[in-house]
Design an enzyme around this catalytic site. Structure first.
Site, PDB file in Angstrom:
ATOM      1  N   LYS A  40       0.849  -1.207   0.000  1.00  0.00           N
ATOM      2  CA  LYS A  40       0.000   0.000   0.000  1.00  0.00           C
ATOM      3  C   LYS A  40       0.880   1.251   0.000  1.00  0.00           C
ATOM      4  O   LYS A  40       2.068   1.178   0.336  1.00  0.00           O
ATOM      5  CB  LYS A  40      -0.923  -0.012   1.224  1.00  0.00           C
ATOM      6  CG  LYS A  40      -0.196  -0.085   2.565  1.00  0.00           C
ATOM      7  CD  LYS A  40      -1.151  -0.384   3.725  1.00  0.00           C
ATOM      8  CE  LYS A  40      -0.426  -0.525   5.039  1.00  0.00           C
ATOM      9  NZ  LYS A  40      -1.302  -0.974   6.130  1.00  0.00           N
ATOM     10  N   ARG A 140     -10.667  -0.686  14.822  1.00  0.00           N
ATOM     11  CA  ARG A 140     -10.697   0.027  13.542  1.00  0.00           C
ATOM     12  C   ARG A 140     -11.837  -0.483  12.674  1.00  0.00           C
ATOM     13  O   ARG A 140     -12.786   0.244  12.420  1.00  0.00           O
ATOM     14  CB  ARG A 140      -9.332  -0.128  12.856  1.00  0.00           C
ATOM     15  CG  ARG A 140      -9.117   0.788  11.692  1.00  0.00           C
ATOM     16  CD  ARG A 140      -7.653   0.944  11.296  1.00  0.00           C
ATOM     17  NE  ARG A 140      -7.043  -0.295  10.800  1.00  0.00           N
ATOM     18  CZ  ARG A 140      -5.779  -0.370  10.353  1.00  0.00           C
ATOM     19  NH1 ARG A 140      -5.017   0.716  10.336  1.00  0.00           N
ATOM     20  NH2 ARG A 140      -5.284  -1.521   9.933  1.00  0.00           N
ATOM     21  N   TYR A 269      15.222  30.462   4.137  1.00  0.00           N
ATOM     22  CA  TYR A 269      14.072  31.249   4.601  1.00  0.00           C
ATOM     23  C   TYR A 269      14.157  31.546   6.094  1.00  0.00           C
ATOM     24  O   TYR A 269      14.503  30.672   6.890  1.00  0.00           O
ATOM     25  CB  TYR A 269      12.769  30.490   4.340  1.00  0.00           C
ATOM     26  CG  TYR A 269      12.446  30.324   2.886  1.00  0.00           C
ATOM     27  CD1 TYR A 269      12.241  31.431   2.052  1.00  0.00           C
ATOM     28  CD2 TYR A 269      12.340  29.055   2.321  1.00  0.00           C
ATOM     29  CE1 TYR A 269      11.938  31.273   0.703  1.00  0.00           C
ATOM     30  CE2 TYR A 269      12.033  28.883   0.976  1.00  0.00           C
ATOM     31  CZ  TYR A 269      11.837  30.004   0.184  1.00  0.00           C
ATOM     32  OH  TYR A 269      11.529  29.833  -1.152  1.00  0.00           O
ATOM     33  N   MET A 316      11.291  23.715  -0.368  1.00  0.00           N
ATOM     34  CA  MET A 316      10.444  22.734  -1.064  1.00  0.00           C
ATOM     35  C   MET A 316      11.270  21.736  -1.876  1.00  0.00           C
ATOM     36  O   MET A 316      10.960  20.538  -1.902  1.00  0.00           O
ATOM     37  CB  MET A 316       9.443  23.457  -1.967  1.00  0.00           C
ATOM     38  CG  MET A 316       8.367  22.532  -2.519  1.00  0.00           C
ATOM     39  SD  MET A 316       7.240  23.316  -3.666  1.00  0.00           S
ATOM     40  CE  MET A 316       6.367  24.460  -2.624  1.00  0.00           C
TER      41      MET A 316
HETATM   42  C1  LIG Z   1      -0.532  -1.886   6.890  1.00  0.00           C
HETATM   43  C2  LIG Z   1      -1.045  -3.164   7.409  1.00  0.00           C
HETATM   44  C3  LIG Z   1      -0.184  -4.262   7.598  1.00  0.00           C
HETATM   45  C4  LIG Z   1       1.317  -4.155   7.477  1.00  0.00           C
HETATM   46  O1  LIG Z   1       1.835  -3.668   8.682  1.00  0.00           O
HETATM   47  P1  LIG Z   1       3.411  -3.679   8.985  1.00  0.00           P
HETATM   48  O2  LIG Z   1       3.508  -3.206  10.371  1.00  0.00           O
HETATM   49  O3  LIG Z   1       4.020  -2.696   8.031  1.00  0.00           O
HETATM   50  O4  LIG Z   1       3.869  -5.055   8.756  1.00  0.00           O
HETATM   51  C5  LIG Z   1      -0.742  -5.478   7.947  1.00  0.00           C
HETATM   52  N1  LIG Z   1      -2.072  -5.596   8.140  1.00  0.00           N
HETATM   53  C6  LIG Z   1      -2.921  -4.562   8.010  1.00  0.00           C
HETATM   54  C7  LIG Z   1      -4.367  -4.777   8.254  1.00  0.00           C
HETATM   55  C8  LIG Z   1      -2.438  -3.312   7.665  1.00  0.00           C
HETATM   56  O5  LIG Z   1      -3.285  -2.282   7.559  1.00  0.00           O
END
Ligand SMILES: *Cc1c(COP(=O)(O)O)cnc(C)c1O
Length: 373
Positions: A40, A140, A269, A316
């Site tokens: 992701k 969650r 800056y 930037m």
């Molecule tokens: C992002 C995520 C992971 C990966 O987590 P890491 O700590 O990077 O291994 C695993 N399971 C879920 C549900 C996640 O959202």
């Protein structure tokens, strides 16, 4: 044209390190354990194209992402058969795209299934692959009680034409913490959830990197969802040791401009930095638009194994460092990684920025080129 190829700022990705990290994560588990590479957010900022390819070489079974768009991107990269799981909630509006592309979606409640079922009730649409989320304490998404979970399972069994009940999973909130009570309670809830599902689906999974690294014996799982651990940074920051991990990412750039700054003159800056003597100052082509945060002023990078302080505000697209002596334009500068005898880790950078390495890497922008070694 690829972005960033005309600038020396780059991320270098180490395939051997990634393969090593996956192998050490798998080691305590049965040989047939599945790994889903969590890619992701552009593979945690590392670059999804490069990381999916490297992870495939390392033998991962599938991929996990956060949103449907990321899943479709991975399919488009050429992974046509591999399971790709969307870990977040997808609106039922988009489920036909998911079903047609064989993407597995996460489901958190019965209402979602009831809303999805009539949309999927068609001869043309293949059954949608789903993983039921079980909320064992992360707070969650997912079923909060075994009864809720059972209701969802029953619905899936009654609608096998619309759904392929492929998996169930939970997520730990404190697997990276030295305190274990909360973790143990989540494990107990997870075991209770598994007990009410019979037969179990193909994928039953509970392991993020932290659970994989620090609790391999405690968790019932046949998939490891590896993010941080695969990329080789410590999921706990500095709370628990993870010496077996090897960093996959290095971030380097080159000096593009050098000058001597006279004593009393200022930099950047706000003129927040003033030379206390005549100093050699280099300008680097990286800034906060690349994900190198503005608050990194005062941190240091490495030039030929020597620390060089970031002086003045990070802008930037550029920032300035004080050199120990004069170096020519083109000199390599290491921001994350090895330089001579010295090393700078993501955890050090994140600690200085008062955040976690996850936040640092996911900010690294697509403007930085990626190279695989
Ligand atoms: C992002 C995520 C992971 C990966 O987590 P890491 O700590 O990077 O291994 C695993 N399971 C879920 C549900 C996640 O959202």
């Amino acid at each position: 044209m690829a972005i960033g190829i005309h600038r020396p700022t780059k991320i270098t990705l180490d395939t051997e390190a990634l393969v090593h990290n996956i192998n050490v994560a798998k080691a305590p588990f049965p040989a047939d354990i599945n790994v889903f590479a969590v890619v992701k957010a552009n593979a945690y900022g590392h670059g999804v194209r490069e990381i999916t390819q490297m992870a495939k070489q390392a033998g991962v079974a599938g991929f996990a992402v956060a949103i449907l768009d990321e899943a479709l991107e991975v399919r488009e990269l050429g992974y046509e058969k591999e399971p790709i799981l969307v870990l977040g909630i997808t609106s039922v509006e988009y489920i036909v795209d998911a079903a047609i592309n064989g993407i597995s979606l996460t489901v958190g409640d019965l209402d979602w299934l009831k809303a999805a079922q009539p949309i999927l009730d068609s001869e043309e649409i293949p059954p949608l692959k789903v993983h039921l989320a079980v909320d064992t304490g992360m707070g969650r998404i997912g079923a909060q009680t075994p009864a809720e979970l059972s209701e969802m399972v029953k619905f899936l069994r009654n609608h096998a034409h619309e759904f392929n009940f492929e998996g169930m999973f939970t997520h730990f909130a404190t697997a990276d913490s030295p305190a274990e009570d909360y973790f143990d309670a989540q494990v107990a809830n997870w075991n209770a959830a598994i007990n009410v599902v019979n037969p179990l689906p193909k994928y039953v999974h509970a392991a993020n990197s932290a659970a994989t690294i620090w609790h391999p014996q405690a968790i019932k799982t046949n998939v490891l969802r590896l993010g941080a651990g695969m990329y080789g940074f410590n999921p706990s920051g500095t709370d628990l040791a993870a010496p077996m991990l090897q960093p996959v990412l290095s971030l380097t750039t080159e000096v593009v401009f050098v000058k001597q700054l006279a004593k009393g003159k200022s930099v950047s800056y706000g003129a927040t930095y003033q030379a206390t003597e005549n100093e050699w100052v280099a300008t680097l082509p990286i800034g906060y638009a690349d994900g190198f945060l503005r608050r990194m002023q005062g941190y240091h990078v490495l030039v030929e194994g020597q620390p060089a302080e970031i002086i003045g505000r990070v802008t930037m697209d550029q920032m300035m460092i004080r050199l120990p002596k004069k170096y020519p334009v083109g000199t390599e500068v290491t921001i994350v990684g090895q330089s001579g005898e010295q090393q700078l880790s993501l955890v050090e950078l994140a600690t200085y920025a008062n955040t976690i390495p996850y936040e640092i890497v996911t900010n690294l922008s697509t403007r930085i080129k990626r190279e695989v070694k």
